[in-house]
Each structure stands twice: as C-alpha cells, then as structure tokens.
Design an enzyme around this catalytic site. Sequence first.
Site, PDB file in Angstrom:
ATOM      1  N   SER A  37      75.687  25.787  49.524  1.00  0.00           N
ATOM      2  CA  SER A  37      76.535  26.723  49.926  1.00  0.00           C
ATOM      3  C   SER A  37      77.865  26.794  50.222  1.00  0.00           C
ATOM      4  CB  SER A  37      75.771  27.141  51.658  1.00  0.00           C
ATOM      5  OG  SER A  37      76.557  27.924  52.330  1.00  0.00           O
ATOM      6  N   ARG A  95      68.143  58.873  11.964  1.00  0.00           N
ATOM      7  CA  ARG A  95      68.964  57.770  12.822  1.00  0.00           C
ATOM      8  C   ARG A  95      69.320  58.372  14.026  1.00  0.00           C
ATOM      9  NH1 ARG A  95      72.576  55.812   9.292  1.00  0.00           N
ATOM     10  NH2 ARG A  95      70.801  54.442   8.418  1.00  0.00           N
TER      11      ARG A  95
END
Length: 467
Positions: free
Chosen positions: A289, A329
């Site tokens: 931490s 497409r």
Amino acid sequence: MTNADYGVLNPVWAGGAGARLADDAAFVQAMLDVEAAWVRVQAAAGLCTPAQAAAVDAVARAERYDLAELAQRTPDGANALIPLLGMMRARLAEDGAPAGSGAALHRGATSQDIIDTALMLLLARGTGALLDRLRSAATGLATLAREHETTPCIARSLTQHALPTTFGWKAASWLSALVAAGRRLEEVAAALPLQWGGAVGTLASLEQFLSTSDSTADSAQLAARLASELQLADPQVPWHTNRVPLLQTGAALGAVIAALGTFGTDVLTASRPEIGELSEPREAGKGGSSAMPQKQNPVHSLLLRTAALGAPGLVSTLFTAAGTAADERPDGGWHAEWPALRELLRLAAGAAEHADVLANGMVVNEPALARNLALGGDAVLSERIATVLAPVIAGGKPAIQKLVLRSLTDGIGLRQLLRLEISHADLSDAQLDRLLDPAGYLGSAVRFTHTVLADYALWKESWLSHN
C-alpha cells in the site's frame, strides 16, 4: 516521447505476455507477415519471382516503420492496412526492389483479408502463451484439490454459512471451470481460419489475374497454401460476412476470464483478515500500500476479478457487431471488433498469468478453515438433523426448525436443546456426537473432487501428447 500503450491503466495485463503479444507492433507485424506470406505463395506458383518475394520479405519488418505515423494516418482510410501498404511500397522503392515487387504485394487481396487474417495470427500467437499459463494454474489447483480433498470447511450460500464441504472440492470446482474453458479455447485456437476473399468475397481480381497468367495454380490452391504458410485453418470460403469465427474466439476468451474471475473472487473473500482462510503468496514488491505499510493487498485475485468485470462488455461488442453487420463489409461493426478482440486477448493472457501465480503459491490456513466452520455451531448441520431426527422428535421437521431458530436467537447450543427433546434411548450421546460431526456430512464432495482430478489428468495427457 513516443505514443504507446504500455498498459498503465490496465494492470491486469501490463508488463505481461499479453502486452507484448497484442501490442500495436505485434499487430502490424502480423499484417506484414500475411502480406509477405502471400507474395511467397505467389512466387512458389510462378506468379512473381523469388527476388520479388525476397524484397517484400525485407520490408515486412515492423521495426522499419514509424508506428506513431502509421496510427496518425490510419483514420484516413479507417484502417491501418491502407497506409501501411503505401509505406511498404515506399520502402520497396528505397531498397531498390526488383520491378514488379509492388505489384505482387497485396495482389488480389483487400484490407479485410489482411486485417482479419492478421487478427487470427495475433490470436494464434497469443493463445499459445495464454494456454501455457492456464495449464500451469490448473496444475496448481489440482495440487490443492488433492492435498485438501478431506479438509472440512464451511460452504457459503448467498454470503452466509450454509453446510460443511471440503476445501479440496472448492479447489476442484475452480479447476473444473478452468479445464472446461481451457479445452474450449484449445479447440478454437486449433481452428483459427484464414480470411481470403478479395474486395467483396469473390476473389474476382485474383481470378482475373490468374486467367492471364501462365500458372496452373487456381485460387483455391493458392488460398490453401497461404493458410498452410501461416499455420491457419483453410475454411475454403471467405468468412468476411460470417463473424462466427470471431464470436467463437471472443466467447472462448470470455469463458477463460469468467472461470478465473470466480477463482479470484472466492480468494478475495477468503483472504479478508476476519476470515483468513487463504492468503496470496508473499512476493517482494507485490501487494503493498502507498500509505499503509502493514497491508498486503491480494493483487492477483483482485486483478482476476478486474478482468472478469471488464470482459463481458467486450464480448457483447463482438456479438453486437456481428448481429448488426451489413453488406459485404460492415459500416463500423467490423472496425469495432478489433479493439474488443485484442483487449479480450490481453485480459485473458494477463488473468492466466495472475491465476498461475495464485494457484501455485496460495497459502491455505487450515486452522482458520476449522475456526470458521465452527462459528456456525451445530446449526450448520440442521439439514442433516432434520432428516435424521424428524421421525424421533415430537412435531417432526417443524419442531426441529423451531429448535434451530431458538438456538440462533437465544444463544443456546443446538446440541443442548436436542438433548432436552430426545431421550437417550432414542439417541445416545455417541450417536449425537456423530450426527453433529461436520466431517460426517460431506456428501459426495470427495468423489466429485476425484472426478474433476481424473478429468484434469485426461486434459493434461492430451496437451502433453501434442507437445
């Protein structure tokens, strides 16, 4: 300073194989590999010269290109292949490549052929490393399942203490999901297909060129040779409008992430200090931490959960794009697939790495398992008590349920209440002790654990036989 995605905001995969195997350079190299392989196939069929193929090979190196410039030019054609081809042809000219080299490059192909096939290459290369770590994680879970096959612990249902189980069966349950997801990913990875269809999936340009050449090769043979060159499956037809190959891959990666997410979530719960049943391996520089030196954060399991939270949206993007694909497409759906699929690969690769470390280094605190099992007292055996004692207690199961409720609300031991209700003739102290022993109410947990371990052994045998 170069513009690059190093994963600063993606701790699941930052610094791991996923970062390297699926970064921009890896994708650009995959596109270059497809283009170079196609020219080599043409040379083998007499459609261009070996010297032309060698020239294309020489420019098919990602390090020869400014990827920041490529990215800047990508929006001009809505994909990276279009500017890359221009850059490749410029490099051919700079290198003094034989005449015709530029014409052989990309002959008869379209952007989607190269990009979709490059994605398949990226996946093939990425899933190999991913599966190695996934198998190692499975080995760690199998070891835990074997070592703790009879270690009693509490099972939790809807966050509450439920019934006794074994830690071996918990580990085997994680393993079972991992084996199923791993097998599916293997199947998908083995069938990743070449995409080769030309502008609209008809190979018209290539067929026209072949009709005027002296080569005896046809387009089907050339596509098969290209698939072989790239070590991809030959689907024999284009799949430019059929997005199932991408859906299958995305779903398989999502399943891996979900299986590992469950593992990570359970470890997060069990590693809470007040529970303390599990703890992650202590590694230098891991889990610290910035403000509280005493903390050892469960970073591996946390990142497994992070991946599991991020993956569903990516899988959804693939299915949404496929389900709304239009024409030969799609107008946007195709483009949306690329980042989603790549991030799924990165998340799965990163998750597998963290799961590997966690499964092979996790510490099981057996005293804590026993302590937490005992917290619920005899009430955790209430299901068994109700089944066994209903015939010998006045009022049957409803009366037993009242005793359990009284025990919980008044803080009186259930054993004591049962002893007051049932004569020694109907139930001796020794019988009551056996009835209230959690180790005697584990059902088929050990058998299930053995079944999963046997299935894991078959999976392990299959992957070893292919290596």
